[in-house]
Design a protein around this motif. Structure first.
Motif, PDB file in Angstrom:
ATOM      1  N   SER A 149       8.181  79.319  38.442  1.00  0.00           N
ATOM      2  CA  SER A 149       9.549  79.026  37.869  1.00  0.00           C
ATOM      3  C   SER A 149       9.332  77.389  37.878  1.00  0.00           C
ATOM      4  O   SER A 149       8.674  76.651  38.608  1.00  0.00           O
ATOM      5  N   ASP A 150       9.946  77.009  36.611  1.00  0.00           N
ATOM      6  CA  ASP A 150       9.837  75.494  36.112  1.00  0.00           C
ATOM      7  C   ASP A 150      10.904  74.839  37.237  1.00  0.00           C
ATOM      8  O   ASP A 150      12.118  75.287  37.477  1.00  0.00           O
ATOM      9  N   LEU A 151      10.481  73.915  37.972  1.00  0.00           N
ATOM     10  CA  LEU A 151      11.327  73.369  39.114  1.00  0.00           C
ATOM     11  C   LEU A 151      12.604  72.598  38.452  1.00  0.00           C
ATOM     12  O   LEU A 151      13.397  72.611  39.038  1.00  0.00           O
ATOM     13  N   LYS A 152      12.454  72.056  37.210  1.00  0.00           N
ATOM     14  CA  LYS A 152      13.683  71.555  36.491  1.00  0.00           C
ATOM     15  C   LYS A 152      14.834  72.557  36.348  1.00  0.00           C
ATOM     16  O   LYS A 152      15.795  72.024  36.190  1.00  0.00           O
ATOM     17  N   ARG A 153      14.482  73.784  36.381  1.00  0.00           N
ATOM     18  CA  ARG A 153      15.660  74.649  36.216  1.00  0.00           C
ATOM     19  C   ARG A 153      16.466  74.617  37.361  1.00  0.00           C
ATOM     20  O   ARG A 153      17.696  75.303  37.198  1.00  0.00           O
ATOM     21  N   CYS A 154      16.222  74.020  38.326  1.00  0.00           N
ATOM     22  CA  CYS A 154      16.949  74.031  39.821  1.00  0.00           C
ATOM     23  C   CYS A 154      18.320  73.196  39.223  1.00  0.00           C
ATOM     24  O   CYS A 154      19.074  73.087  40.223  1.00  0.00           O
ATOM     25  N   ILE A 155      18.229  72.426  38.367  1.00  0.00           N
ATOM     26  CA  ILE A 155      19.523  71.576  38.144  1.00  0.00           C
ATOM     27  C   ILE A 155      20.620  72.631  37.789  1.00  0.00           C
ATOM     28  O   ILE A 155      21.724  72.269  37.739  1.00  0.00           O
ATOM     29  N   THR A 156      20.198  73.810  37.478  1.00  0.00           N
ATOM     30  CA  THR A 156      21.335  74.813  37.465  1.00  0.00           C
ATOM     31  C   THR A 156      22.017  75.155  38.603  1.00  0.00           C
ATOM     32  O   THR A 156      23.206  75.878  38.736  1.00  0.00           O
ATOM     33  N   ASP A 157      21.527  74.837  39.812  1.00  0.00           N
ATOM     34  CA  ASP A 157      22.147  74.994  41.107  1.00  0.00           C
ATOM     35  C   ASP A 157      22.660  73.648  41.591  1.00  0.00           C
ATOM     36  O   ASP A 157      22.326  72.803  41.972  1.00  0.00           O
ATOM     37  N   ARG A 246      18.600  68.276  30.141  1.00  0.00           N
ATOM     38  CA  ARG A 246      19.791  68.402  29.325  1.00  0.00           C
ATOM     39  C   ARG A 246      19.940  69.933  28.743  1.00  0.00           C
ATOM     40  O   ARG A 246      20.824  70.725  28.999  1.00  0.00           O
ATOM     41  N   ARG A 247      18.487  70.406  27.995  1.00  0.00           N
ATOM     42  CA  ARG A 247      18.659  71.504  27.558  1.00  0.00           C
ATOM     43  C   ARG A 247      18.847  72.770  28.580  1.00  0.00           C
ATOM     44  O   ARG A 247      19.659  73.671  28.288  1.00  0.00           O
ATOM     45  N   ILE A 248      18.314  72.693  29.770  1.00  0.00           N
ATOM     46  CA  ILE A 248      18.704  73.661  30.682  1.00  0.00           C
ATOM     47  C   ILE A 248      19.889  73.532  31.356  1.00  0.00           C
ATOM     48  O   ILE A 248      20.377  74.739  31.337  1.00  0.00           O
ATOM     49  N   PHE A 249      20.577  72.331  31.596  1.00  0.00           N
ATOM     50  CA  PHE A 249      21.696  72.371  31.916  1.00  0.00           C
ATOM     51  C   PHE A 249      22.886  72.828  30.967  1.00  0.00           C
ATOM     52  O   PHE A 249      23.741  73.787  31.339  1.00  0.00           O
TER      53      PHE A 249
END
Length: 342
Positions: A149-157, A246-249
């Motif tokens: 998993s892309d670590l940057k997606r952790c910004i959703t947590d 920004r995109r993930i968030f």
């Protein structure tokens, strides 16, 4: 040397617990801190102006040794900031007064942080009935811990309570909580904007206790909380300069935040449904360029050309509770209507 003795020689961890009128549940939180196998910790209880009889004597009489600070009632975020100003540890961990931690939480986080700025562990949502009995549990944001998993997606947590932070990093980058509702959202966005030196660990470090009948800001899905939440969301997006973050968030706001309110739409009045739709539509229009055109193939003009509010709401709510391809289903439904319009 035993494991506990070894941990006593390691870096100090400051556990900061803000509390407001929650003295009985606080004891469970403190017990979970006392039960940690990692013993080199200091516990800072920041009393945010409680009026339920909480005091240092109450805590000590129940067998706990803590650093207790009484402050004016200004909210959990500023209470945590006060704790940061008083903390002495190399690392800091935030715990809410109605939550608890597994016994290995601090030990596993310290083992995982190495030379990083912060590390993220798993959070388990524990649902407790009105009698105080455990009902069920679920893993919070499990996809963030999937292999590859892309670590940057952790910004959703946007929980601040399942992470261990290097205190010097927070202070040097002035990463503190704002005096606002939904303060965790802004704090987490500042965190990810400031560094790429972080990791996840495959360990549970936080029990997020969700109690039946207890109202919290995150559980109250009213239009009032939506307004305050979307103000914070816009502010958070504005401070994110990393385009991928920004995109993930933004996608998470659509797929999670807004969806939760739509799923409660049966409880809203007609005027509230109007506002829900327009807030949703406004957000999609504003951040359309950050949405995935392949996953959402309908033309932007479809959404922008809707004239009938009532019809839009019917189509909007008819598909909003379905699980698959949330926004795409909404746009496809609207597209079918427009195509068949005489």
């Amino acid at each position: 040397m035993t494991l506990i003795e070894e941990h006593k020689s390691l870096e100090l961890v400051s556990i900061i617990i803000p509390v407001f009128n929650n003295k009985h549940l606080l004891l469970d939180a403190l017990q979970s801190c006392a039960d940690q196998i990692y013993k080199n910790v200091e516990i800072l209880v920041i009393d945010d102006g409680s009026t339920d009889g909480l005091s240092q004597a109450y805590i000590e009489n129940n067998g706990f040794s803590v650093k207790y600070y009484l402050t004016q009632n200004r909210g959990a975020g500023l209470a945590r900031n006060y704790g940061l100003s008083r903390a002495s540890g190399e690392y800091v961990f935030f715990l809410d007064s109605d939550d608890t931690n597994p016994k290995r939480a601090i030990a596993d986080l310290v083992s995982g942080i190495s030379d990083l700025d912060f590390v993220i562990g798993k959070s388990k949502r524990c649902f407790i009935d009105r009698f105080g009995d455990f009902n069920r549990s679920e893993i919070w944001k499990p996809a963030n811990f999937a292999p590859g998993s892309d670590l940057k997606r952790c910004i959703t947590d946007t929980l601040s309570t399942n992470k261990l932070y290097r205190l010097g990093f927070l202070r040097s980058n002035e990463i503190f909580f704002e005096a606002t509702a939904h303060e965790d959202i802004l704090f987490i966005c500042k965190l990810f904007e400031a560094t790429e030196r972080y990791a996840v660990i495959d360990s549970f470090v936080h029990h997020w206790n969700v109690r039946e009948g207890v109202r919290t800001l995150s559980s109250e899905l009213t239009l009032e909380t939506l307004r305050s939440r979307m103000e914070v969301v816009d502010s958070a997006i504005n401070q994110l300069t990393d385009e991928k973050l920004r995109r993930i968030f933004i996608r998470n706001v659509i797929n999670h935040d807004l969806k939760r309110y739509v799923n409660c739409s049966k409880n809203y009045k007609k005027s509230e449904l109007d506002e829900l739709y327009f807030r949703y539509k406004k957000f999609v229009e504003k951040y359309w360029d950050y949405l995935d055109a392949d996953a959402m193939p309908a033309s932007r003009k479809i959404l922008l050309s809707i004239e009938s509010i009532d019809l839009t709401q019917r189509e909007f709510l008819a598909v909003s509770n379905r699980r698959d391809s949330f926004l795409r289903r909404i746009l496809r439904s609207l597209a079918e209507y427009l195509k068949n319009e005489p």
